[in-house]
Design a protein around this motif. Structure first.
Motif, mmCIF file in Angstrom:
data_model
loop_
_atom_site.group_PDB
_atom_site.id
_atom_site.type_symbol
_atom_site.label_atom_id
_atom_site.label_comp_id
_atom_site.label_asym_id
_atom_site.label_seq_id
_atom_site.Cartn_x
_atom_site.Cartn_y
_atom_site.Cartn_z
ATOM 1 N N ASN A 120 0.560 -1.109 0.069
ATOM 2 C CA ASN A 120 -0.082 -0.074 -0.243
ATOM 3 C C ASN A 120 0.391 1.408 0.076
ATOM 4 O O ASN A 120 1.601 1.381 1.171
ATOM 5 C CB ASN A 120 -0.874 -0.284 0.225
ATOM 6 N N VAL A 132 0.801 3.654 3.440
ATOM 7 C CA VAL A 132 1.264 3.418 4.344
ATOM 8 C C VAL A 132 2.996 3.767 4.201
ATOM 9 O O VAL A 132 2.725 4.316 5.587
ATOM 10 C CB VAL A 132 1.638 2.069 4.163
ATOM 11 N N VAL A 133 3.573 3.671 3.300
ATOM 12 C CA VAL A 133 4.731 4.300 3.025
ATOM 13 C C VAL A 133 4.530 6.050 2.887
ATOM 14 O O VAL A 133 5.413 6.524 3.162
ATOM 15 C CB VAL A 133 5.108 3.754 2.006
ATOM 16 N N TYR A 159 4.444 7.769 6.366
ATOM 17 C CA TYR A 159 5.320 8.101 7.650
ATOM 18 C C TYR A 159 6.713 8.880 6.437
ATOM 19 O O TYR A 159 8.004 9.133 6.906
ATOM 20 C CB TYR A 159 6.284 6.290 7.421
ATOM 21 N N ILE A 191 8.858 2.748 12.259
ATOM 22 C CA ILE A 191 7.753 2.790 12.445
ATOM 23 C C ILE A 191 6.808 1.765 12.750
ATOM 24 O O ILE A 191 7.093 0.892 13.982
ATOM 25 C CB ILE A 191 7.753 1.916 10.656
ATOM 26 N N LYS A 192 5.306 0.854 12.707
ATOM 27 C CA LYS A 192 5.033 0.025 13.729
ATOM 28 C C LYS A 192 5.645 -1.247 12.757
ATOM 29 O O LYS A 192 5.454 -1.359 11.485
ATOM 30 C CB LYS A 192 3.671 0.502 13.157
ATOM 31 N N ASP A 249 3.993 -2.125 9.665
ATOM 32 C CA ASP A 249 3.853 -2.187 8.077
ATOM 33 C C ASP A 249 4.814 -1.932 7.671
ATOM 34 O O ASP A 249 5.579 -1.501 6.775
ATOM 35 C CB ASP A 249 4.450 -0.450 8.592
ATOM 36 N N HIS A 259 5.100 -3.137 3.472
ATOM 37 C CA HIS A 259 4.664 -2.429 2.925
ATOM 38 C C HIS A 259 6.313 -1.382 2.141
ATOM 39 O O HIS A 259 6.340 -1.222 0.971
ATOM 40 C CB HIS A 259 3.638 -1.145 3.683
#
Length: 363
Positions: free
Chosen positions: A162, A165-166, A169, A233-234, A237, A240
């Motif tokens: 996705n 998502v990238v 951040y 990051i989480k 994720d 992704h």
């Protein structure tokens, strides 16, 4: 039972599918690194057993193993499962004590996990692994399949990168970026195995920053001058971000396989290369050309390979074509695992006799 963050990803969709089919799934974890947080983020309910002490000798390890066997035995007595599934050797002993079929799902060769295999494989009902993996003298217990463990969660119908998502951040997708992974290399099969030094890492970072952004993901503490590159990051994720990277470089075996599954150009750099047989990575390297292994004794080869990939005008397209070839020859591993568990013990015999026609049902 899940005892490593990689195993969370590996079993995540098998658990979901078994629950969807009406089965009760009891999850037990040993909270290594971000594993507990991954389970919480995914909304999983779980039992938690104690973690391995940071400092332990052979006597301490024996005590820890006995304590963990007792913990899992107690949970199994309470929950009364029909099958014990995972990649933690304690299940082999608990299954033997309670006369419950137990399964080891693994992706290493016997030569890499020799001590572990000698301790636990004799007590498992079956060991389930890719065809290319060597189970040593326990081949009679092996249930092989044409795939890789990481296809359980990176199969195209289960995972689609996705871009939002990238970009969420602050990582721009219109410019190259690179992922570097530093692993602790402290697992039982990693003793004496090394990858990056501070000097080699600095050289690699300098090379890459001339072409785009650098992000470091690390289990270990980073030198102060590298902290600016840490990827924050989480954990859910990471794939992704890995999928859209222009290049992955690391001393982690697991993330090298993940990059290969995603068709991201991939270089792995550690002492396993040329020293210990890892059949999955050898196949991804030699047959599909999705990764390249480089010994830590030859950093100049690493630098040259980085330059080579950076100079490729169509690197992403080339690696995506290689990925497509690989996927066409493999199966949806989650689909197979669910079928195997739901139809055991008949499934074990059928899978061991399977031909190409049989495997088409899992593509």
């Amino acid at each position: 039972m899940i005892s490593h963050p990689a195993h969370f990803w590996m079993f995540r969709y098998t658990i979901d599918n078994l629950k969807r089919d009406g089965h009760k799934v009891v999850i037990v974890i040993r909270p290594k690194d971000v594993l507990e947080q991954l389970c919480i983020n995914a909304g999983m309910e779980f039992y938690k057993v104690k973690n391995r002490p940071k400092k332990w000798g052979m006597f301490g390890l024996a005590i820890f193993l006995i304590e963990k066997i007792f913990e899992v035995w107690h949970i199994a007595r309470k929950e009364k499962p029909d099958l014990l599934v995972g990649s933690d050797g304690v299940l082999a002993y608990v299954g033997t004590l309670l006369r419950i079929p137990s399964f080891e799902f693994f992706e290493d060769d016997y030569s890499v996990i020799k001590l572990y295999a000698k301790m636990f494989f004799p007590f498992y009902s079956h060991v389930v692994c890719p065809y290319v993996c060597d189970a040593g003298k326990w081949d009679d217990k092996k249930v092989g399949y044409p795939g890789y463990q990481k296809l359980t969660y990176l199969w195209p119908t289960r995972f689609e990168p996705n871009p939002k998502v990238v970009s969420g951040y602050g990582i721009p997708l219109d410019k190259p970026y690179f992922i570097i992974r530093f692993a602790k290399l402290s697992a039982h099969h990693d003793v004496g195995v090394h990858g990056f030094t501070k000097e080699i890492a600095a050289t690699v970072i300098n090379k890459l920053t001339a072409h785009g952004r650098v992000y470091i993901t690390s289990e270990a503490e980073l030198p102060e001058e590298f902290e600016q590159y840490r990827l924050r990051i989480k954990p859910l994720d990471i794939h992704h971000i890995l999928a859209y990277a222009s290049l992955y470089i690391g001393d982690s075996q697991s993330m090298a396989v993940e990059a290969s599954m995603l068709g991201t150009p991939c270089l792995r750099f550690n002492d396993f290369v040329g020293a210990k047989k890892i059949s999955v990575l050898e196949e991804l390297d030699e047959k599909y050309h999705l990764t390249k292994g480089i010994s830590s004794k030859t950093p100049e080869v690493l630098y040259a390979k980085i330059d080579e990939i950076l100079a490729m005008p169509d690197a992403r397209e080339t690696y995506q074509e290689r990925r497509k070839k690989m996927l066409n020859e493999k199966i949806d591993v989650t689909k197979f695992w669910v079928w195997f568990l739901e139809n055991y013990p008949v499934s074990a015999e059928q899978a061991r006799k399977a031909d190409d026609k049989f495997w088409k049902q899992f593509r």
